[in-house]
Design a protein around this motif. Sequence first.
Motif, PDB file in Angstrom:
ATOM      1  N   THR A 101      -5.788  -0.111  -1.181  1.00 10.09           N
ATOM      2  CA  THR A 101      -6.276   1.162  -1.565  1.00 10.09           C
ATOM      3  C   THR A 101      -6.470   1.997  -0.166  1.00 10.09           C
ATOM      4  O   THR A 101      -6.153   3.035  -0.301  1.00 10.09           O
ATOM      5  N   ALA A 102      -6.968   1.012   0.642  1.00 11.07           N
ATOM      6  CA  ALA A 102      -7.016   1.798   2.274  1.00 11.07           C
ATOM      7  C   ALA A 102      -5.851   2.130   2.774  1.00 11.07           C
ATOM      8  O   ALA A 102      -5.613   3.099   3.381  1.00 11.07           O
ATOM      9  N   VAL A 103      -4.688   1.287   2.494  1.00 10.24           N
ATOM     10  CA  VAL A 103      -3.507   1.711   3.077  1.00 10.24           C
ATOM     11  C   VAL A 103      -2.970   2.956   2.175  1.00 10.24           C
ATOM     12  O   VAL A 103      -2.147   4.021   2.844  1.00 10.24           O
ATOM     13  N   LEU A 104      -3.071   2.873   0.999  1.00  8.47           N
ATOM     14  CA  LEU A 104      -2.664   3.996   0.163  1.00  8.47           C
ATOM     15  C   LEU A 104      -3.202   5.374   0.707  1.00  8.47           C
ATOM     16  O   LEU A 104      -2.435   6.350   0.836  1.00  8.47           O
ATOM     17  N   ALA A 105      -4.525   5.485   0.725  1.00  8.08           N
ATOM     18  CA  ALA A 105      -5.273   6.734   1.448  1.00  8.08           C
ATOM     19  C   ALA A 105      -4.805   7.065   2.784  1.00  8.08           C
ATOM     20  O   ALA A 105      -4.532   8.295   2.850  1.00  8.08           O
ATOM     21  N   ALA A 106      -4.604   5.945   3.762  1.00 11.07           N
ATOM     22  CA  ALA A 106      -4.243   6.318   4.772  1.00 11.07           C
ATOM     23  C   ALA A 106      -2.615   7.136   5.013  1.00 11.07           C
ATOM     24  O   ALA A 106      -2.501   7.976   5.685  1.00 11.07           O
ATOM     25  N   GLU A 107      -1.724   6.381   4.071  1.00 11.29           N
ATOM     26  CA  GLU A 107      -0.376   6.842   3.956  1.00 11.29           C
ATOM     27  C   GLU A 107      -0.377   7.978   3.427  1.00 11.29           C
ATOM     28  O   GLU A 107       0.522   9.139   4.103  1.00 11.29           O
ATOM     29  N   LEU A 108      -1.210   8.663   2.387  1.00  8.34           N
ATOM     30  CA  LEU A 108      -1.288   9.899   1.675  1.00  8.34           C
ATOM     31  C   LEU A 108      -1.759  10.905   2.985  1.00  8.34           C
ATOM     32  O   LEU A 108      -1.280  11.955   2.971  1.00  8.34           O
ATOM     33  N   ALA A 109      -2.937  10.456   3.554  1.00  4.09           N
ATOM     34  CA  ALA A 109      -3.499  11.438   4.659  1.00  4.09           C
ATOM     35  C   ALA A 109      -2.415  11.569   5.801  1.00  4.09           C
ATOM     36  O   ALA A 109      -2.495  12.897   6.269  1.00  4.09           O
ATOM     37  N   ALA A 110      -1.569  10.938   5.917  1.00  6.75           N
ATOM     38  CA  ALA A 110      -0.537  10.980   6.954  1.00  6.75           C
ATOM     39  C   ALA A 110       0.401  12.045   6.587  1.00  6.75           C
ATOM     40  O   ALA A 110       1.024  12.565   7.342  1.00  6.75           O
ATOM     41  N   SER A 111       0.522  12.366   5.474  1.00  7.88           N
ATOM     42  CA  SER A 111       1.253  13.454   4.892  1.00  7.88           C
ATOM     43  C   SER A 111       0.650  14.951   4.977  1.00  7.88           C
ATOM     44  O   SER A 111       1.435  15.980   4.718  1.00  7.88           O
ATOM     45  N   GLY A 112      -0.519  14.974   5.393  1.00  9.56           N
ATOM     46  CA  GLY A 112      -1.232  16.053   5.634  1.00  9.56           C
ATOM     47  C   GLY A 112      -2.435  16.455   4.968  1.00  9.56           C
ATOM     48  O   GLY A 112      -2.560  15.623   3.820  1.00  9.56           O
ATOM     49  N   PRO A 113      -3.167  17.397   5.214  1.00  8.03           N
ATOM     50  CA  PRO A 113      -4.265  17.720   4.294  1.00  8.03           C
ATOM     51  C   PRO A 113      -3.885  18.326   3.038  1.00  8.03           C
ATOM     52  O   PRO A 113      -2.888  18.698   2.694  1.00  8.03           O
ATOM     53  N   PRO A 114      -4.732  18.226   2.145  1.00 12.35           N
ATOM     54  CA  PRO A 114      -6.291  17.704   2.146  1.00 12.35           C
ATOM     55  C   PRO A 114      -6.042  16.191   2.042  1.00 12.35           C
ATOM     56  O   PRO A 114      -5.253  15.674   1.552  1.00 12.35           O
ATOM     57  N   VAL A 115      -7.105  15.587   2.619  1.00  9.16           N
ATOM     58  CA  VAL A 115      -6.965  14.059   2.859  1.00  9.16           C
ATOM     59  C   VAL A 115      -7.731  13.203   1.682  1.00  9.16           C
ATOM     60  O   VAL A 115      -8.879  13.660   1.403  1.00  9.16           O
ATOM     61  N   PRO A 116      -6.866  12.725   1.009  1.00  7.07           N
ATOM     62  CA  PRO A 116      -7.558  11.859  -0.201  1.00  7.07           C
ATOM     63  C   PRO A 116      -8.312  10.781   0.461  1.00  7.07           C
ATOM     64  O   PRO A 116      -8.065  10.363   1.636  1.00  7.07           O
ATOM     65  N   GLY A 120       0.972  -1.097  -0.027  1.00 12.55           N
ATOM     66  CA  GLY A 120      -0.095   0.127   0.049  1.00 12.55           C
ATOM     67  C   GLY A 120       0.895   1.326   0.068  1.00 12.55           C
ATOM     68  O   GLY A 120       0.563   2.270  -0.452  1.00 12.55           O
ATOM     69  N   ARG A 121       2.000   1.107   0.605  1.00 11.28           N
ATOM     70  CA  ARG A 121       2.937   2.188   0.828  1.00 11.28           C
ATOM     71  C   ARG A 121       3.603   2.425  -0.621  1.00 11.28           C
ATOM     72  O   ARG A 121       3.886   3.681  -1.034  1.00 11.28           O
ATOM     73  N   ARG A 122       3.894   1.467  -1.476  1.00  7.70           N
ATOM     74  CA  ARG A 122       4.366   1.588  -2.524  1.00  7.70           C
ATOM     75  C   ARG A 122       3.284   2.244  -3.876  1.00  7.70           C
ATOM     76  O   ARG A 122       3.773   3.100  -4.417  1.00  7.70           O
ATOM     77  N   LEU A 123       2.037   1.942  -3.493  1.00  8.21           N
ATOM     78  CA  LEU A 123       1.045   2.430  -4.210  1.00  8.21           C
ATOM     79  C   LEU A 123       0.767   3.859  -3.934  1.00  8.21           C
ATOM     80  O   LEU A 123       0.800   4.789  -4.891  1.00  8.21           O
ATOM     81  N   ALA A 124       0.987   4.234  -2.850  1.00  8.19           N
ATOM     82  CA  ALA A 124       1.081   5.959  -2.338  1.00  8.19           C
ATOM     83  C   ALA A 124       2.140   6.618  -2.857  1.00  8.19           C
ATOM     84  O   ALA A 124       2.075   7.658  -3.448  1.00  8.19           O
ATOM     85  N   GLY A 125       3.438   5.877  -3.033  1.00  5.71           N
ATOM     86  CA  GLY A 125       4.477   6.429  -3.690  1.00  5.71           C
ATOM     87  C   GLY A 125       4.383   6.529  -5.212  1.00  5.71           C
ATOM     88  O   GLY A 125       4.743   7.581  -5.725  1.00  5.71           O
ATOM     89  N   VAL A 126       3.528   5.618  -5.963  1.00  2.42           N
ATOM     90  CA  VAL A 126       3.280   5.656  -7.289  1.00  2.42           C
ATOM     91  C   VAL A 126       2.268   6.940  -7.506  1.00  2.42           C
ATOM     92  O   VAL A 126       2.426   7.748  -8.482  1.00  2.42           O
TER      93      VAL A 126
END
Length: 157
Positions: free
Chosen positions: A59-74, A18-24
Amino acid sequence: MLIAYKEHGRRALAGFLGRRLAGVAVAAGHAGPGTVFVPVPASRASVRRRGADPLRLLTAVLAAELAASGPPVPVAVRALRHVRPVADQAGLDAAARRANLAGALAVRPRAAPLLAGRRVVVVDDVLTTGATLAEAARALRRSGAPPAGAVLLAERD
């Protein structure tokens, strides 16, 4: 690693994948404001066999990983559903994959408002022929939510 996760129940790999997907998503410019990530749904037979929808979890991990980067939350939205059974895609050539998936997906009625006016990005694990992404895009366009792009973990030769 993806096969071990999907087919052999190695759910501990979900975080890494999921973190790899977030990086992509970040590298492709798909992590901006108002983004909605829509996973391609597994077939009912696959969910029964695997005990879960592995891509939905990623996909849930991807969204959580991006949300941890700060708003706005995908967000991740389970927007697509199968409207008819499909055969396992393994071993099918490009034409057979397209025929197998033609008209197989639709947007869930309750999900349509969550997609309206948002940047929609399709999430899939492996690109083989593009038939799955094409069908997901068709269903999303038909509902008025054309996808802005896709994120994937791998491409099969």
